[in-house]
Design an enzyme around this catalytic site. Structure first.
Site, mmCIF file in Angstrom:
data_model
loop_
_atom_site.group_PDB
_atom_site.id
_atom_site.type_symbol
_atom_site.label_atom_id
_atom_site.label_comp_id
_atom_site.label_asym_id
_atom_site.label_seq_id
_atom_site.Cartn_x
_atom_site.Cartn_y
_atom_site.Cartn_z
ATOM 1 N N GLY A 1 -4.702 -3.480 2.203
ATOM 2 C CA GLY A 1 -4.962 -4.912 2.125
ATOM 3 C C GLY A 1 -6.303 -5.246 2.767
ATOM 4 N N GLN B 1 0.834 -1.209 0.000
ATOM 5 C CA GLN B 1 0.000 0.000 0.000
ATOM 6 C C GLN B 1 0.868 1.258 0.000
ATOM 7 O OE1 GLN B 1 -3.548 1.817 2.702
ATOM 8 N NE2 GLN B 1 -1.596 1.633 3.753
ATOM 9 N N ASP B 2 1.748 1.380 1.001
ATOM 10 C CA ASP B 2 2.532 2.612 1.145
ATOM 11 C C ASP B 2 3.498 2.787 -0.017
ATOM 12 O OD1 ASP B 2 1.255 2.495 3.565
ATOM 13 O OD2 ASP B 2 3.033 2.913 4.770
ATOM 14 N N SER C 1 6.414 2.066 13.660
ATOM 15 C CA SER C 1 4.958 1.948 13.806
ATOM 16 C C SER C 1 4.472 2.355 15.194
ATOM 17 C CB SER C 1 4.568 0.489 13.563
ATOM 18 O OG SER C 1 3.261 0.241 14.024
ATOM 19 N N GLU D 1 2.343 0.820 16.648
ATOM 20 C CA GLU D 1 2.143 -0.448 17.362
ATOM 21 C C GLU D 1 3.257 -0.641 18.407
ATOM 22 O OE1 GLU D 1 -0.479 -2.538 17.019
ATOM 23 O OE2 GLU D 1 0.266 -4.356 17.985
ATOM 24 N N TYR E 1 4.848 -8.445 16.268
ATOM 25 C CA TYR E 1 5.058 -7.398 15.252
ATOM 26 C C TYR E 1 5.657 -6.149 15.903
ATOM 27 C CZ TYR E 1 3.876 -3.570 12.047
ATOM 28 O OH TYR E 1 3.933 -2.444 11.243
HETATM 29 P P1 NAP Z 1 1.957 -3.864 3.023
HETATM 30 O O1 NAP Z 1 0.895 -3.346 2.115
HETATM 31 O O2 NAP Z 1 1.761 -5.157 3.717
HETATM 32 O O3 NAP Z 1 3.307 -3.957 2.145
HETATM 33 C C1 NAP Z 1 4.449 -4.596 2.634
HETATM 34 C C2 NAP Z 1 5.397 -4.859 1.471
HETATM 35 O O4 NAP Z 1 6.578 -5.501 1.994
HETATM 36 C C3 NAP Z 1 4.839 -5.786 0.392
HETATM 37 O O5 NAP Z 1 5.068 -5.203 -0.876
HETATM 38 C C4 NAP Z 1 5.680 -7.054 0.539
HETATM 39 O O6 NAP Z 1 5.979 -7.698 -0.663
HETATM 40 C C5 NAP Z 1 6.987 -6.487 1.074
HETATM 41 N N1 NAP Z 1 7.793 -7.521 1.750
HETATM 42 C C6 NAP Z 1 7.412 -8.297 2.788
HETATM 43 N N2 NAP Z 1 8.408 -9.121 3.132
HETATM 44 C C7 NAP Z 1 9.447 -8.864 2.306
HETATM 45 C C8 NAP Z 1 10.756 -9.375 2.156
HETATM 46 N N3 NAP Z 1 11.214 -10.367 2.948
HETATM 47 N N4 NAP Z 1 11.573 -8.868 1.209
HETATM 48 C C9 NAP Z 1 11.131 -7.891 0.376
HETATM 49 N N5 NAP Z 1 9.888 -7.364 0.465
HETATM 50 C C10 NAP Z 1 9.057 -7.841 1.411
HETATM 51 O O7 NAP Z 1 2.292 -2.782 4.145
HETATM 52 P P2 NAP Z 1 2.030 -1.197 4.162
HETATM 53 O O8 NAP Z 1 0.741 -0.933 4.810
HETATM 54 O O9 NAP Z 1 2.333 -0.651 2.816
HETATM 55 O O10 NAP Z 1 3.142 -0.733 5.192
HETATM 56 C C11 NAP Z 1 4.434 -0.332 4.764
HETATM 57 C C12 NAP Z 1 5.390 -0.340 5.949
HETATM 58 O O11 NAP Z 1 4.955 0.587 6.935
HETATM 59 C C13 NAP Z 1 5.495 -1.682 6.662
HETATM 60 O O12 NAP Z 1 6.828 -1.793 7.123
HETATM 61 C C14 NAP Z 1 4.557 -1.536 7.839
HETATM 62 O O13 NAP Z 1 4.933 -2.414 8.875
HETATM 63 C C15 NAP Z 1 4.768 -0.089 8.176
HETATM 64 N N6 NAP Z 1 3.656 0.612 8.828
HETATM 65 C C16 NAP Z 1 2.434 0.610 8.230
HETATM 66 C C17 NAP Z 1 1.398 1.308 8.812
HETATM 67 C C18 NAP Z 1 0.026 1.363 8.178
HETATM 68 O O14 NAP Z 1 -0.910 1.767 8.856
HETATM 69 N N7 NAP Z 1 -0.100 1.001 6.909
HETATM 70 C C19 NAP Z 1 1.618 2.019 10.009
HETATM 71 C C20 NAP Z 1 2.885 2.001 10.570
HETATM 72 C C21 NAP Z 1 3.907 1.306 9.956
HETATM 73 P P3 NAP Z 1 4.927 -8.643 -1.452
HETATM 74 O O15 NAP Z 1 4.147 -7.678 -2.286
HETATM 75 O O16 NAP Z 1 5.837 -9.532 -2.207
HETATM 76 O O17 NAP Z 1 4.102 -9.352 -0.419
HETATM 77 O O1 G4F Z 2 -6.492 -2.936 10.953
HETATM 78 P P1 G4F Z 2 -5.706 -3.670 11.956
HETATM 79 O O2 G4F Z 2 -5.369 -5.076 11.647
HETATM 80 O O3 G4F Z 2 -4.418 -2.787 12.222
HETATM 81 P P2 G4F Z 2 -3.336 -2.761 13.423
HETATM 82 O O4 G4F Z 2 -3.287 -4.032 14.150
HETATM 83 O O5 G4F Z 2 -3.597 -1.524 14.220
HETATM 84 O O6 G4F Z 2 -1.972 -2.628 12.606
HETATM 85 C C1 G4F Z 2 -1.847 -1.720 11.520
HETATM 86 O O7 G4F Z 2 -1.426 -0.465 12.007
HETATM 87 C C2 G4F Z 2 -0.123 -0.464 12.625
HETATM 88 C C3 G4F Z 2 0.149 0.966 13.103
HETATM 89 O O8 G4F Z 2 -0.299 1.084 14.442
HETATM 90 C C4 G4F Z 2 0.881 -0.915 11.575
HETATM 91 F F1 G4F Z 2 2.132 -0.855 12.091
HETATM 92 C C5 G4F Z 2 0.550 -2.326 11.116
HETATM 93 O O9 G4F Z 2 1.474 -2.726 10.090
HETATM 94 C C6 G4F Z 2 -0.855 -2.326 10.529
HETATM 95 O O10 G4F Z 2 -0.843 -1.533 9.356
HETATM 96 O O11 G4F Z 2 -6.467 -3.673 13.366
HETATM 97 C C7 G4F Z 2 -6.878 -2.482 13.994
HETATM 98 C C8 G4F Z 2 -7.745 -2.807 15.213
HETATM 99 C C9 G4F Z 2 -7.129 -3.851 16.148
HETATM 100 O O12 G4F Z 2 -7.270 -3.444 17.485
HETATM 101 C C10 G4F Z 2 -7.948 -5.103 15.918
HETATM 102 O O13 G4F Z 2 -8.063 -5.943 17.064
HETATM 103 O O14 G4F Z 2 -8.962 -3.381 14.740
HETATM 104 C C11 G4F Z 2 -9.269 -4.485 15.561
HETATM 105 N N1 G4F Z 2 -10.135 -5.417 14.816
HETATM 106 C C12 G4F Z 2 -11.403 -5.756 15.164
HETATM 107 N N2 G4F Z 2 -11.892 -6.666 14.321
HETATM 108 C C13 G4F Z 2 -9.788 -6.109 13.720
HETATM 109 C C14 G4F Z 2 -10.896 -6.892 13.406
HETATM 110 N N3 G4F Z 2 -8.650 -6.120 12.982
HETATM 111 C C15 G4F Z 2 -8.633 -6.924 11.889
HETATM 112 N N4 G4F Z 2 -7.514 -6.921 11.111
HETATM 113 N N5 G4F Z 2 -9.699 -7.731 11.557
HETATM 114 C C16 G4F Z 2 -10.868 -7.756 12.295
HETATM 115 O O15 G4F Z 2 -11.804 -8.490 11.997
#
Ligand code: NAP
Ligand code: G4F
Length: 342
Positions: free
Chosen positions: A185, A14-15, A125, A127, A149
């Site tokens: 996702g 996504q990012d 994060s 988290e 995580y």
């Molecule tokens: P995402 O949609 O799950 O994308 C993660 C990407 O990492 C995917 O393209 C995946 O590749 C790649 N990847 C995973 N394992 C790998 C490996 N071993 N080698 C190379 N590439 C690999 O996550 P996102 O939401 O864009 O988040 C981006 C980053 O920000 C992550 O590090 C996440 O933990 C962090 N983050 C996200 C949030 C949020 O709210 N979205 C908040 C805080 C931090 P494939 O396409 O091949 O699966």
């Molecule tokens: O959408 P979530 O799975 O995101 P979560 O766990 O906050 O993590 C995301 O944000 C982090 C930043 O703080 C990133 F670092 C991480 O990579 C990811 O992008 O869940 C959000 C909340 C949780 O408390 C979970 O328990 O929603 C609650 N929830 C309730 N029902 C659910 C569900 N989460 C998911 N995934 N699915 C459910 O059915």
């Protein structure tokens, strides 16, 4: 003038897809690290493939990272690749540690070996704050992660600080709160809700099973957050920043807003299923992004209601498009009911 080169790991996520668009808009040459798969699936960046370069590499493989950094010779690296789904970290804690902790170390070491002048962004994060005792959370808030995580991300965070202090790298962590978009996702709660609401409204799904409806998050729009990532690498000195909106909402409020936009009463469709809970959850997160606002000049442009609306509208359009495809193709894209996934 020479164009800046950026290397984005996780460009297919996504990012990564939003950041690639953002950097192209700012005149960068964009390279993306992708891991090998039996079939290439670049849905989120399909529209960019003529404008970016992809290079193979894996966070698990040091040699591939050194080679990629040597070949691209980027001015900036954005390390977004990770195992990003919190529930999966409970079932695969070791692999999550490899990706999200040691993977960062491997990439930082590649920077140190190839060219310590490369600027490095680490995707940390909220988290990591976990079991918070104070609100809102800022750069000084204590870390108390509640998932493998979060623990692994904390390793990635501190190793970034360590390489900055030990080797003088321009290496920074963006401590980002949850950010969402139509490209999120479908297993993450926001997208699970908007896609399910759209399917229910279209008569293709009957109910939605969710876990903890009381959890509160600070949800922002990914398009805003990738701008902060670039800004963090343009400062005179490296520093870590919290990025979030400063507003928190419960999962229940998100559901109510999304279903309400489609004229549905969510209580008729949503089931709270304890089986979808986590061994340990983070109850409530909310950012204090003041440092980013004053030092970077960053501010979010999309609020909670705007975000929910954007995601619902995109999923309504997606479901409508899918319904016009032939049944076999549709079966592949609209797979199992989302209730089946956490
Ligand atoms: P995402 O949609 O799950 O994308 C993660 C990407 O990492 C995917 O393209 C995946 O590749 C790649 N990847 C995973 N394992 C790998 C490996 N071993 N080698 C190379 N590439 C690999 O996550 P996102 O939401 O864009 O988040 C981006 C980053 O920000 C992550 O590090 C996440 O933990 C962090 N983050 C996200 C949030 C949020 O709210 N979205 C908040 C805080 C931090 P494939 O396409 O091949 O699966
Ligand atoms: O959408 P979530 O799975 O995101 P979560 O766990 O906050 O993590 C995301 O944000 C982090 C930043 O703080 C990133 F670092 C991480 O990579 C990811 O992008 O869940 C959000 C909340 C949780 O408390 C979970 O328990 O929603 C609650 N929830 C309730 N029902 C659910 C569900 N989460 C998911 N995934 N699915 C459910 O059915």
């Amino acid at each position: 003038m020479e164009k800046k080169r950026a290397l984005i790991t996780g460009i297919n996520g996504q990012d990564g897809s939003y950041l690639a668009e953002h950097l192209l808009d700012h005149g960068y040459l964009v390279h993306g690290l992708v891991r090998r798969a039996s079939e290439r699936n670049h849905d989120r960046i399909a529209h960019l493939l003529d404008d970016i370069e992809l290079i193979n590499g894996d966070l698990l493989d040091q040699t591939s990272l050194v080679s990629a950094v040597r070949e691209v010779r980027p001015h900036e690296i954005y390390n977004l690749a990770a195992q990003s789904f919190v529930p999966a970290s409970f079932s695969q804690p070791v692999l999550t540690g490899e990706f999200n902790g040691l993977g960062v170390t491997r990439l930082l070491d590649a920077v140190r070996i190839v060219d310590p002048k490369i600027r490095f962004y680490q995707a940390s994060s909220s988290e990591m704050f976990g079991n918070v005792e104070t609100a809102p959370q800022d750069e000084m808030t204590k870390f108390q992660p509640r998932s493998p995580y979060g623990v692994a991300k904390l390793y990635g965070h501190w190793i970034t600080v360590n390489f900055r202090e030990s080797y003088g790298l321009y290496a920074v962590s963006g401590i980002l709160f949850n950010h969402e978009s139509p490209r999120r996702g479908s297993e993450f709660v926001t997208r699970k809700i908007t896609l399910s609401a759209a399917r229910i409204a279209a008569g293709h799904q009957k109910q939605l099973r969710l876990g903890n409806l009381d959890a509160r998050r600070d949800w922002g729009y990914t398009g805003d957050y990738v701008e902060a990532m670039r800004m963090m690498l343009q400062q005179s000195a490296p520093r870590d920043y919290v990025i979030g909106t400063g507003e928190s909402h419960s999962v229940r409020e998100f559901v109510e807003e999304a279903f309400g936009l489609l004229g549905l009463d969510w209580r008729e469709y949503v089931i709270s299923d304890p089986a979808l809970g986590r061994p340990a959850d983070v109850d409530s997160l909310v950012a204090n992004p003041r440092r980013a606002m004053t030092e970077l000049g960053w501010k979010p442009t999309v609020d909670f209601r705007g975000l929910v609306r954007m995601m619902v509208e995109a999923d309504v359009a997606l479901v409508a498009r899918e319904m016009t495809r032939d049944p076999e193709e549709r079966r592949l894209t609209l797979r199992e009911p989302l209730s089946a996934t956490k």
